[in-house]
Design a protein around this motif. Structure first.
Motif, short mmCIF file in Angstrom:
data_model
loop_
_atom_site.label_atom_id
_atom_site.label_comp_id
_atom_site.label_asym_id
_atom_site.label_seq_id
_atom_site.Cartn_x
_atom_site.Cartn_y
_atom_site.Cartn_z
N SER A 186 -19.16 54.61 -89.87
CA SER A 186 -19.92 53.61 -89.51
C SER A 186 -20.82 52.76 -89.86
O SER A 186 -20.59 51.61 -89.50
CB SER A 186 -20.92 54.50 -88.37
N ALA A 187 -21.47 52.91 -91.12
CA ALA A 187 -22.24 52.10 -91.67
C ALA A 187 -21.12 51.10 -92.44
O ALA A 187 -21.43 49.83 -92.46
CB ALA A 187 -23.33 52.74 -92.68
N ALA A 188 -20.39 51.67 -92.89
CA ALA A 188 -19.35 50.70 -93.53
C ALA A 188 -18.60 49.64 -92.71
O ALA A 188 -18.23 48.50 -92.91
CB ALA A 188 -18.11 51.49 -94.41
N ARG A 189 -18.44 50.10 -91.63
CA ARG A 189 -17.69 49.29 -90.52
C ARG A 189 -18.69 47.93 -90.17
O ARG A 189 -18.07 46.87 -90.25
CB ARG A 189 -17.44 50.07 -89.25
N GLY B 58 -8.33 62.19 -83.71
CA GLY B 58 -8.52 60.71 -83.20
C GLY B 58 -9.88 60.15 -83.41
O GLY B 58 -10.03 58.99 -82.83
N ALA B 59 -10.50 60.70 -84.24
CA ALA B 59 -11.80 59.90 -84.83
C ALA B 59 -11.56 59.13 -85.94
O ALA B 59 -12.52 58.08 -85.92
CB ALA B 59 -12.91 60.93 -85.15
N LEU B 60 -10.73 59.19 -86.81
CA LEU B 60 -10.34 58.18 -87.73
C LEU B 60 -9.12 57.78 -87.85
O LEU B 60 -8.19 58.29 -87.05
CB LEU B 60 -10.81 59.02 -89.21
N GLU B 61 -8.79 56.79 -88.35
CA GLU B 61 -7.34 56.35 -88.73
C GLU B 61 -7.47 55.51 -89.92
O GLU B 61 -8.46 55.17 -90.83
CB GLU B 61 -7.19 55.34 -87.43
N ARG B 62 -6.17 55.24 -90.62
CA ARG B 62 -6.16 54.56 -92.07
C ARG B 62 -5.59 53.20 -91.65
O ARG B 62 -4.88 52.94 -90.77
CB ARG B 62 -5.09 55.52 -92.54
N GLN B 63 -6.00 52.37 -92.64
CA GLN B 63 -5.49 50.97 -92.47
C GLN B 63 -5.17 50.75 -93.98
O GLN B 63 -5.67 51.06 -94.95
CB GLN B 63 -6.47 50.21 -92.35
N ASP C 88 -12.04 52.61 -82.83
CA ASP C 88 -12.86 51.82 -81.87
C ASP C 88 -13.62 52.71 -81.02
O ASP C 88 -14.76 52.74 -80.65
CB ASP C 88 -12.06 50.78 -81.13
N ARG C 89 -13.00 54.12 -80.51
CA ARG C 89 -13.68 55.13 -79.70
C ARG C 89 -14.81 55.51 -80.28
O ARG C 89 -15.87 55.99 -79.85
CB ARG C 89 -12.65 55.92 -79.22
N THR C 90 -14.67 55.87 -81.61
CA THR C 90 -15.78 56.58 -82.44
C THR C 90 -16.92 55.83 -82.65
O THR C 90 -17.99 56.20 -82.50
CB THR C 90 -14.97 57.31 -83.74
N ALA C 91 -16.44 54.66 -83.07
CA ALA C 91 -17.59 53.38 -83.22
C ALA C 91 -18.38 53.27 -81.86
O ALA C 91 -19.88 53.24 -81.94
CB ALA C 91 -17.11 52.04 -83.75
N SER C 92 -17.78 53.56 -80.68
CA SER C 92 -18.75 53.04 -79.48
C SER C 92 -19.65 54.43 -79.39
O SER C 92 -20.68 54.35 -78.91
CB SER C 92 -17.50 53.17 -78.37
N GLN C 93 -19.01 55.38 -79.55
CA GLN C 93 -19.95 56.69 -79.46
C GLN C 93 -21.02 56.78 -80.58
O GLN C 93 -22.28 57.06 -80.13
CB GLN C 93 -19.20 57.85 -79.64
#
Length: 290
Positions: free
Chosen positions: A220-223, A256-261, A276-281
């Motif tokens: 979350s901080a890195a985002r 579904g909390a993380l994904e790879r890019q 995005d969903r996890t970031a919102s929470q």
């Protein structure tokens, strides 16, 4: 494909598709623990060879070596998926290869073992294989391994994450209407992380082991900072042994909390981020505590 059976077993309890000295090292450990095994040619698995000698229900340890990493695991993901559909797969790798395994995180059923690993890590990977009472007692005595605790590790992870993402009706827009800037959110998250790390100065670190939360805080901080996060650095942030950190990263990905890019500069490399969903929470959580 040539398969060599040891101990004259008809149904090996463990299968080894390992290369070089590693197959001998694992064979010595399994022999010591009185676990029958078979060996399968590592190279043939990834050369389109017939995999019929693989025995369903017996865990298969498969090497991820430098050759496979250089090819890019995207190219052999389907092979791992096909193997995982037949039996339980434990991919064995060296720590320097961690950052290339992201394409395998969403392969159902695959597990990871970073080697060399502590005895606890290998025993967790071998579960639910039952040991003789004599061998189990010796492992407990010599290695101080809590076998009963290891036996339920994966089940506990799955249960803990089962309600993390329940349905899309709970989705919120990222930001939660707090009015914080990304820099302010990042600063708050890093402060939480520093406070968590400070506990280790006063209490044993494993007393408060909470790898899922540490992973979400770091991502979350890195985002907010716009910083890409590799798998190796995320395992460090989890503050647990690397193999355990990988289990949590994979479990969070499947939940579904993380994904790879993909890394835009290197197609063989991937980064991990929160959805995005996890970031919102997470923003809603920051609203509640700030």
């Amino acid at each position: 494909m040539k398969t060599t059976l040891d101990y004259g077993v008809h149904r090996p309890r463990v299968q080894l598709a390992l290369s070089g000295d590693r197959v001998r090292e694992f064979a010595e450990i399994l022999t010591d623990w009185e676990i029958g095994y078979s060996t399968i040619d590592h190279k043939l698995l990834f050369a389109g060879a017939d995999t019929r000698p693989i025995v369903g229900g017996s865990p298969l340890f498969v090497d991820i070596d430098e050759t496979l990493a250089e090819r890019g695991l995207n190219t052999i993901r389907d092979t791992f998926a096909a193997l995982a559909a037949r039996t339980r797969i434990i991919a064995v790798l060296d720590a320097p290869l961690l950052d290339g395994i992201a394409p395998l995180l969403d392969v159902p059923g695959i597990e990871f073992l970073v080697w060399p690993e502590q005895r606890e890590g290998l025993m967790a990977a071998l579960q639910p294989i039952e040991l003789s009472d004599r061998v189990a007692e010796r492992i407990r005595r010599e290695g101080q391994v809590d076998l009963d605790s290891l036996r339920g590790e994966v089940e506990r992870i799955a249960k803990a994450l089962s309600t993390l993402v329940q349905n899309s009706e709970n989705d919120r827009e990222s930001g939660g209407g707090s009015g914080r800037s990304p820099a302010e959110s990042a600063h708050l998250l890093r402060r939480i992380i520093r406070r968590r790390r400070a506990r280790a100065d006063f209490f044993p670190p494993d007393l408060f082991a909470d790898p899922a939360w540490d992973i979400l805080l770091d991502l979350s901080a890195a985002r907010h900072e716009g910083t890409p996060v590799s798998i190796s650095s995320l395992c460090i942030a989890a503050a647990v042994p690397t193999t355990t950190g990988l289990r949590w990263i994979k479990a969070l990905t499947e939940a579904g909390a993380l994904e790879r890019q993909p890394d835009p500069l290197d197609g063989r490399r991937h980064f991990v981020t929160i959805t995005d969903r996890t970031a919102s929470q997470m923003e809603l959580y920051l609203d509640a505590i700030s």
